[in-house]
Scaffold this motif. Structure first.
Motif, PDB file in Angstrom:
ATOM      1  N   HIS A 139       0.845  -1.198   0.000  1.00  0.00           N
ATOM      2  CA  HIS A 139       0.000   0.000   0.000  1.00  0.00           C
ATOM      3  C   HIS A 139       0.876   1.242   0.000  1.00  0.00           C
ATOM      4  N   THR A 140       0.520   2.211  -0.814  1.00  0.00           N
ATOM      5  CA  THR A 140       1.123   3.542  -0.772  1.00  0.00           C
ATOM      6  C   THR A 140       0.030   4.510  -0.357  1.00  0.00           C
ATOM      7  N   ARG A 141       0.309   5.335   0.641  1.00  0.00           N
ATOM      8  CA  ARG A 141      -0.756   6.123   1.258  1.00  0.00           C
ATOM      9  C   ARG A 141      -0.642   7.608   0.958  1.00  0.00           C
ATOM     10  N   MET A 142      -1.772   8.197   0.612  1.00  0.00           N
ATOM     11  CA  MET A 142      -1.935   9.637   0.609  1.00  0.00           C
ATOM     12  C   MET A 142      -2.933   9.941   1.713  1.00  0.00           C
ATOM     13  N   ALA A 143      -2.443  10.430   2.842  1.00  0.00           N
ATOM     14  CA  ALA A 143      -3.274  10.587   4.028  1.00  0.00           C
ATOM     15  C   ALA A 143      -4.352  11.646   3.807  1.00  0.00           C
ATOM     16  N   THR A 144      -5.578  11.287   4.133  1.00  0.00           N
ATOM     17  CA  THR A 144      -6.693  12.225   4.021  1.00  0.00           C
ATOM     18  C   THR A 144      -7.487  12.316   5.315  1.00  0.00           C
ATOM     19  N   GLU A 145      -7.587  11.198   6.057  1.00  0.00           N
ATOM     20  CA  GLU A 145      -8.469  11.195   7.217  1.00  0.00           C
ATOM     21  C   GLU A 145      -7.715  11.156   8.546  1.00  0.00           C
ATOM     22  N   SER A 146      -6.390  11.023   8.512  1.00  0.00           N
ATOM     23  CA  SER A 146      -5.608  11.029   9.735  1.00  0.00           C
ATOM     24  C   SER A 146      -4.172  11.428   9.409  1.00  0.00           C
TER      25      SER A 146
END
Length: 289
Positions: A139-146
């Protein structure tokens, strides 16, 4: 946003190079998630032995680990402890209670590594290209909710040899979190994806297989989501009924692969003759050895 990759081998052919292929797939998804990255790899098991993966922001905590009967392998900010199965539960509880340590996952085969940073750096730090195994997800994450933290990075593991990665957002995760808490299931992070992982683990603990647990998620989890899930011997995919998040799959005689975009699959061997398709909304896809 976020990027998901997964590779499930059906034969021995790709197992020695599983990590190499997962690394290339993960790095290809960098622009979908440059904040953090993580992978779960299912390697060989040793009868009677459990592996516990822990993480520490301060590497000195890993060097000072002293767990009787455990073999300890340090990998950057993580350590994998291999120990007798009959001592694993007590050791895990001790590790969870140790300030500065985070338990990433436990099981006979799973190892989980995740950190803040670009996927190429995370892959290099943990030696992902050198890993081998039967299957793995990333998984590569673009944080939106935390916040952008190691706690918020994927995969999330809430049961032995189980993990989940998620692209999307759950609208009812707080109510599901409270329901799980009433039933004795705790979720440690703020991330809605860990709630989804805990939901599936709890469902399977109640006697469902992964396919049945994913079917239940369609009724109990609201929002838009793509899940890719790993178990000791299985690999599952589920998109919500709207399926607004991109997803593509490919299958050959040797493997099943998942990517948020086709370009994540483009370098896989035999991709030119693979069956390639977009997974249907609200349909469970599930492979198991």
């Amino acid at each position: 946003m976020c990027g998901i990759v997964g590779l499930y081998t059906k034969t021995e052919a790709l197992r020695p190079t599983l990590g190499q292929h997962l690394s290339e797939m993960l790095i290809t998804m960098t622009d979908r998630g440059p904040d953090s990255a993580g992978i779960a790899v299912y390697g060989a098991d040793t009868p009677g032995t459990v592996k516990i993966t822990v993480q520490a922001d301060d590497p000195a905590l890993l060097s000072d680990l002293d767990v009787p009967g455990a073999a300890i392998r340090i990998v950057d900010t993580h350590a994998v402890l291999s120990l007798p199965a009959d001592t694993a539960a007590a050791t895990e509880a001790q590790l969870r209670a140790t300030p500065g340590l985070r338990v990433m996952g436990t099981g006979s085969r799973i190892e989980i590594f995740k950190e803040v940073g670009l996927p190429v750096d995370v892959s290099r730090r943990f030696g992902l290209p050198q890993m081998r195994g039967t299957h793995g997800i990333g998984h590569t994450r673009m944080a939106t909710e935390s916040a952008v933290t190691t706690d918020g990075a994927h995969p999330f593991s809430t049961g032995a040899d189980q993990c989940l990665v998620h692209n999307g957002s759950l609208s009812n995760h707080n109510s599901v979190r409270r329901r799980l808490a009433r039933e004795g299931v705790s979720v440690s992070s703020e991330n809605d994806s860990e709630v989804a992982a805990a939901y599936l683990t709890h469902a399977m603990a109640g006697g469902r297989d992964l396919g049945q647990a994913l079917e239940g998620a369609l009724d109990d989890l609201d929002g838009f989501f793509t899940f890719v899930v790993g178990t000791r011997t299985g690999f599952g995919v589920l998109r919500d009924p709207i399926a607004c998040k991109p997803a593509v799959m490919a299958e050959t005689d040797d493997y099943v692969a998942f990517g948020s975009e086709y370009r994540a699959l483009a370098s896989l061997p035999g991709i030119e003759t693979a069956r390639v398709w977009e997974p249907e909304p609200a349909k469970v896809y599930f492979w198991e050895a």
